[in-house]
Design a protein around this motif. Structure first.
Motif, PDB file in Angstrom:
ATOM      1  N   PHE B  73      46.316  56.273  44.678  1.00  0.00           N
ATOM      2  CA  PHE B  73      45.062  55.519  44.806  1.00  0.00           C
ATOM      3  C   PHE B  73      43.838  56.424  44.685  1.00  0.00           C
ATOM      4  O   PHE B  73      43.851  57.564  45.144  1.00  0.00           O
ATOM      5  CB  PHE B  73      45.006  54.808  46.160  1.00  0.00           C
ATOM      6  N   ILE B  74      42.790  55.863  44.097  1.00  0.00           N
ATOM      7  CA  ILE B  74      41.535  56.595  43.925  1.00  0.00           C
ATOM      8  C   ILE B  74      40.388  55.743  44.485  1.00  0.00           C
ATOM      9  O   ILE B  74      40.180  54.617  44.020  1.00  0.00           O
ATOM     10  CB  ILE B  74      41.257  56.877  42.423  1.00  0.00           C
ATOM     11  N   PRO B  75      39.665  56.281  45.470  1.00  0.00           N
ATOM     12  CA  PRO B  75      38.519  55.518  45.985  1.00  0.00           C
ATOM     13  C   PRO B  75      37.512  55.253  44.854  1.00  0.00           C
ATOM     14  O   PRO B  75      37.283  56.125  44.011  1.00  0.00           O
ATOM     15  CB  PRO B  75      37.920  56.464  47.033  1.00  0.00           C
ATOM     16  N   PHE B  78      34.924  57.870  43.807  1.00  0.00           N
ATOM     17  CA  PHE B  78      35.408  59.044  43.073  1.00  0.00           C
ATOM     18  C   PHE B  78      35.568  58.729  41.592  1.00  0.00           C
ATOM     19  O   PHE B  78      35.211  59.529  40.738  1.00  0.00           O
ATOM     20  CB  PHE B  78      36.761  59.506  43.625  1.00  0.00           C
ATOM     21  N   VAL B  93      41.123  48.822  35.239  1.00  0.00           N
ATOM     22  CA  VAL B  93      41.661  49.282  36.522  1.00  0.00           C
ATOM     23  C   VAL B  93      42.244  48.123  37.338  1.00  0.00           C
ATOM     24  O   VAL B  93      41.637  47.067  37.444  1.00  0.00           O
ATOM     25  CB  VAL B  93      40.571  50.005  37.344  1.00  0.00           C
ATOM     26  N   ALA B  94      43.435  48.348  37.904  1.00  0.00           N
ATOM     27  CA  ALA B  94      43.991  47.428  38.908  1.00  0.00           C
ATOM     28  C   ALA B  94      43.468  47.891  40.264  1.00  0.00           C
ATOM     29  O   ALA B  94      43.612  49.063  40.623  1.00  0.00           O
ATOM     30  CB  ALA B  94      45.514  47.475  38.872  1.00  0.00           C
ATOM     31  N   TRP B  95      42.862  46.967  41.011  1.00  0.00           N
ATOM     32  CA  TRP B  95      42.190  47.318  42.266  1.00  0.00           C
ATOM     33  C   TRP B  95      42.962  46.820  43.472  1.00  0.00           C
ATOM     34  O   TRP B  95      43.298  45.638  43.551  1.00  0.00           O
ATOM     35  CB  TRP B  95      40.794  46.692  42.323  1.00  0.00           C
ATOM     36  N   VAL B  96      43.203  47.720  44.416  1.00  0.00           N
ATOM     37  CA  VAL B  96      43.732  47.321  45.719  1.00  0.00           C
ATOM     38  C   VAL B  96      42.536  47.009  46.610  1.00  0.00           C
ATOM     39  O   VAL B  96      41.636  47.850  46.761  1.00  0.00           O
ATOM     40  CB  VAL B  96      44.576  48.448  46.348  1.00  0.00           C
ATOM     41  N   THR B  97      42.524  45.808  47.171  1.00  0.00           N
ATOM     42  CA  THR B  97      41.386  45.409  48.012  1.00  0.00           C
ATOM     43  C   THR B  97      41.813  45.040  49.434  1.00  0.00           C
ATOM     44  O   THR B  97      40.978  44.895  50.302  1.00  0.00           O
ATOM     45  CB  THR B  97      40.664  44.188  47.408  1.00  0.00           C
ATOM     46  N   GLN B  98      43.132  44.855  49.638  1.00  0.00           N
ATOM     47  CA  GLN B  98      43.622  44.444  50.952  1.00  0.00           C
ATOM     48  C   GLN B  98      44.845  45.267  51.343  1.00  0.00           C
ATOM     49  O   GLN B  98      45.635  45.641  50.491  1.00  0.00           O
ATOM     50  CB  GLN B  98      44.055  42.960  50.924  1.00  0.00           C
ATOM     51  N   ALA B  99      44.973  45.511  52.653  1.00  0.00           N
ATOM     52  CA  ALA B  99      46.187  46.144  53.170  1.00  0.00           C
ATOM     53  C   ALA B  99      46.665  45.302  54.343  1.00  0.00           C
ATOM     54  O   ALA B  99      45.940  45.141  55.324  1.00  0.00           O
ATOM     55  CB  ALA B  99      45.897  47.575  53.613  1.00  0.00           C
ATOM     56  N   ARG B 107      37.130  49.432  47.601  1.00  0.00           N
ATOM     57  CA  ARG B 107      38.257  49.177  46.698  1.00  0.00           C
ATOM     58  C   ARG B 107      38.932  50.491  46.318  1.00  0.00           C
ATOM     59  O   ARG B 107      38.277  51.523  46.163  1.00  0.00           O
ATOM     60  CB  ARG B 107      37.769  48.520  45.404  1.00  0.00           C
ATOM     61  N   LEU B 108      40.239  50.439  46.123  1.00  0.00           N
ATOM     62  CA  LEU B 108      40.998  51.600  45.659  1.00  0.00           C
ATOM     63  C   LEU B 108      41.546  51.305  44.266  1.00  0.00           C
ATOM     64  O   LEU B 108      42.208  50.281  44.061  1.00  0.00           O
ATOM     65  CB  LEU B 108      42.166  51.885  46.601  1.00  0.00           C
ATOM     66  N   VAL B 110      44.192  51.801  41.406  1.00  0.00           N
ATOM     67  CA  VAL B 110      45.511  52.349  41.115  1.00  0.00           C
ATOM     68  C   VAL B 110      45.294  53.287  39.926  1.00  0.00           C
ATOM     69  O   VAL B 110      44.758  52.857  38.900  1.00  0.00           O
ATOM     70  CB  VAL B 110      46.513  51.245  40.764  1.00  0.00           C
TER      71      VAL B 110
END
Lengths: 477, 477
Positions: B73-75, B78, B93-99, B107-108, B110
């Motif tokens: 993951f990349i903030p 950055f 970009v595929a974004w991770v928004t929830q954990a 957002r992180l 991938v």
């Protein structure tokens, strides 16, 4: 000339957590990243993982496993197909919800484990008894967004592992794989990490989410906490039913298949480091040490050539090992000695002009730290002997630590004392969830680790039922 | 007895896309997953990737690269640090928004590539000239959420690759790495995939987002389209400035570092398959074929033992190769022949009772398909000769395909004709964005591939300026 030497600022037995964190970074094994809980495996630690991976992979291939690679992402509806599984993993899933500027119509889980993305394919591939067994493994990265305090290698939100996913026609064949896999993992821990662990079934409550039973290898850390190593899960037909993995047997009858999964993770590096390291730095098991022997020349300008020539000759004689001649001009010998200790290099050889004259070197084994003078013609033999002895010593220490930590208990009072003493209880147990909850509650967080092969004695440590097993209980890392 | 044989339903020269898609699945190399654009690497294709990976890795280590592993993951902040870089990658970009149930505060991404997660660490690690060069590589998975039609291996949203990220004190040292890397990739393509490609600089417009220049290896497919293979980017000081990667030189002066990156991806498997396959199935280069020689026994019950014994003897004599005795009872010899062809096994050996009597076997080379009778004592020698000859043949075909597709052009009309004919133009070019846009627009989508080492001749194919280079132009896969 020399840069400041890096020194571990805390003693291991004073504050093992701080010691560990400091060591990780100063020995250049790990770096924290700006994604909380995700770490950088620097070249030295990744090298060790590669050795473990390759050795495990070789053993897997010898027993007939094949590697494959399945997608990183799992559609939410797939993750939800096996009820216990999704309950276990959903709270820790990292979800992809957007791609570029587009909102996805369905959330995608970043795999916490790959059952639910692999088994739809398995369902398509497996039609007949001829397609079985199917024994696939993959080496990859997985993400579990734990909210506990992250610790490099030990507990990271992303980690590296193998995940074996095998399918058999009968329960017997599936279960016969258990010993094969547990033996491989036990060997890897011993041979490559010099670690001792005990294999046994997890309790009903602690088994893998979706498994019929889990066998884990449990280890014990010098911090007084237990930690789970590699594990094996027999899934019965749970996933086969959820994902419709069935086949026509030789009689043409449709049957659900039987499945196992198993894993070893980068956590073993953390266990290895915490178990063997000392106040001066890492102490690395020779088989995974990036540098096995460091040769440090000591010379003035007029003896440089003589000393370096001798270093090269010695290195040549050790050519089956990973040898580094540390002839960097910009660091002093003293700095190099410390650096070799910090980095845990198993054998250090020092050689100066007088040593060359006397046809000898000074040799230091990392764990002992004592200097011994060795004739040059004996260097190879001595290095091999010391390496072997170092491996035995580290493994024996690990085994001793485990065995000396185990105390057999009969009742609540004894259990409480053992946990308070930061040891591991071996307690009679009925293997019921209620008693398990009671143990955790009563001890302030200790959990059952796994079930020993010892015969059960007396009543359960909590209830009036006869114990069905002897279970290890300890606080876990 | 036998299951239905799988047959490729479309001929390669009738509809190469359908042929390819059908072949992928029937030969059991790939499976589609339920995540659009993400594929399953089944054991046979993953095996081939492992061979390519291991061979490349060995060559990397020989030139001094070390492996490491950085987070998936990349903030977002950055990723945004280098302007051209984020512009190039953000749309995919595929974004991770929830954990779990928690919305993340940032957002992180991938990783679509790892510059922006690696270089904050590089900035910390590199302080002095003593810390350089730093030459790190990682083998991992990356995600680029392309919205074009996905094709197994060729264009997938998740793919596997190496990413080399190296740092040097001077531009000269950095650039000296280019030939090392391009030579390694060229060798791997030739030796392991029997593929011919041409290395050259990308145009200003087509270079990597954030690089000073890109060198790519371009190949040509039987579908009449060009495709980019492995590449190397010299980043100058662009990222060093964005991420503050600087060091004190020997004079104590602060300098920004010079950087390169480079990659080979799982796409090479797709190029290999599409280039060499035929209407019967795969034709695999021997060095990566999971099975190099298949031995198919033909017997009745009374000759079973004799024939199988002979098979074992032959297999033993070929023990340095990957040999499979296909003695499965549940399939007929005819089914096995077809299966071996579908799966592209380089050499097939058939042996029946009469062959045993006559001390001979029947041997068939996958690409030729003709049967030859070989004395048993000559089997090993013949197999080795045929394998070597098969490699040469496949590579020569690939080279011929490329060379026969290139047509040198002078002006717009000639360029248009070549593109319409599904060939590749070699055109004089000024390397300006305007002319590049014109080419793409005019030809209905052809792009510059890379710049040939041929001397430029005459005016740019579009404008009045003198050409500064000769550029390959073709429609790309």
């Amino acid at each position: 000339m020399a840069k400041d030497n890096k020194v571990i600022e805390v003693k291991k037995d004073e504050d093992i957590s701080k010691w560990y964190t400091d060591l990780m970074q100063k020995s250049e094994l790990a770096d924290y990243s700006d994604v909380s809980g995700c770490m950088v495996f620097r070249p030295d630690s990744y090298f060790m993982w590669e050795i473990i991976q390759q050795a495990t992979d070789k053993k897997f291939k010898e027993i007939g496993l094949k590697n494959a690679y399945f997608p990183l992402f799992i559609p939410e509806k797939f993750l939800a197909k096996e009820e216990e599984h999704v309950e276990g993993f959903a709270p820790e899933v990292a979800w992809v919800t957007q791609a570029g500027d587009t909102e996805l119509s369905e959330r995608l889980a970043v795999r916490p484990t790959s059952e639910t993305i692999m088994y739809p394919s398995y369902s398509k591939w497996i039609k007949s008894w001829r397609d079985l067994p199917l024994r696939i493994n993959q080496w990859n990265n997985v993400v579990r967004w734990e909210f506990k305090h992250p610790v490099a290698f030990m507990r990271t939100r992303e980690f590296l592992w193998n995940e074996g996913h095998t399918v058999f026609a009968t329960k017997e064949e599936a279960e016969a794989e258990k010993d094969q896999i547990i033996d491989i993992y036990t060997d890897i821990l011993k041979e490559y990490c010099c670690l001792y662990g005990v294999a046994g079934k997890k309790s009903e409550k602690e088994k893998f989410a979706g498994a019929e039973y889990t066998v884990s290898i449990e280890m014990f850390l010098p911090s007084g906490k237990a930690i789970q190593g590699p594990d094996f899960h027999h899934d019965g037909q749970n996933f086969a039913k959820a994902f419709d993995i069935n086949f026509l047997d030789k009689e043409g009858k449709k049957e659900f298949a039987w499945q196992n999964t198993f894993a070893i993770t980068t956590r073993v590096l953390g266990i290895m480091i915490m178990t063997h390291g000392d106040d001066k730095g890492l102490v690395l098991p020779p088989k995974i040490a990036p540098t096995q022997v460091v040769i440090i020349p000591i010379f003035r300008e007029d003896s440089k050539e003589t000393v370096l020539d001798e270093c090269t000759k010695i290195a040549d004689s050790l050519k089956d090992l990973r040898v580094f001649i540390d002839d960097r001009d910009s660091y002093s010998p003293g700095w190099k000695f410390n650096q070799a200790e910090l980095k845990g290099t198993p054998i250090r050889i020092e050689i100066g002009p007088r040593d060359v004259e006397n046809n000898q070197v000074v040799m230091v084994r990392r764990d002992k730290g004592e200097k011994q003078t060795v004739k040059i013609e004996d260097v190879k033999e001595t290095v091999l002997k010391e390496i072997e002895d170092l491996e035995t010593t580290l493994y024996d220490n690990s085994k001793k630590l485990f065995e000396e930590s185990v105390v057999e208990v009969k009742d609540e009072n004894e259990l409480m004392k053992v946990i308070q003493d930061k040891k591991m209880a071996l307690a009679p147990f009925c293997n019921q969830d209620d008693c398990e909850d009671w143990i955790k509650d009563k001890t302030g967080g200790a959990t059952t680790r796994n079930i020993s092969d010892k015969k059960p004695k007396g009543k359960c440590v909590q209830c009036d039922k006869d114990a069905t097993c002897m279970v290890y209980v300890a606080k876990a890392y």
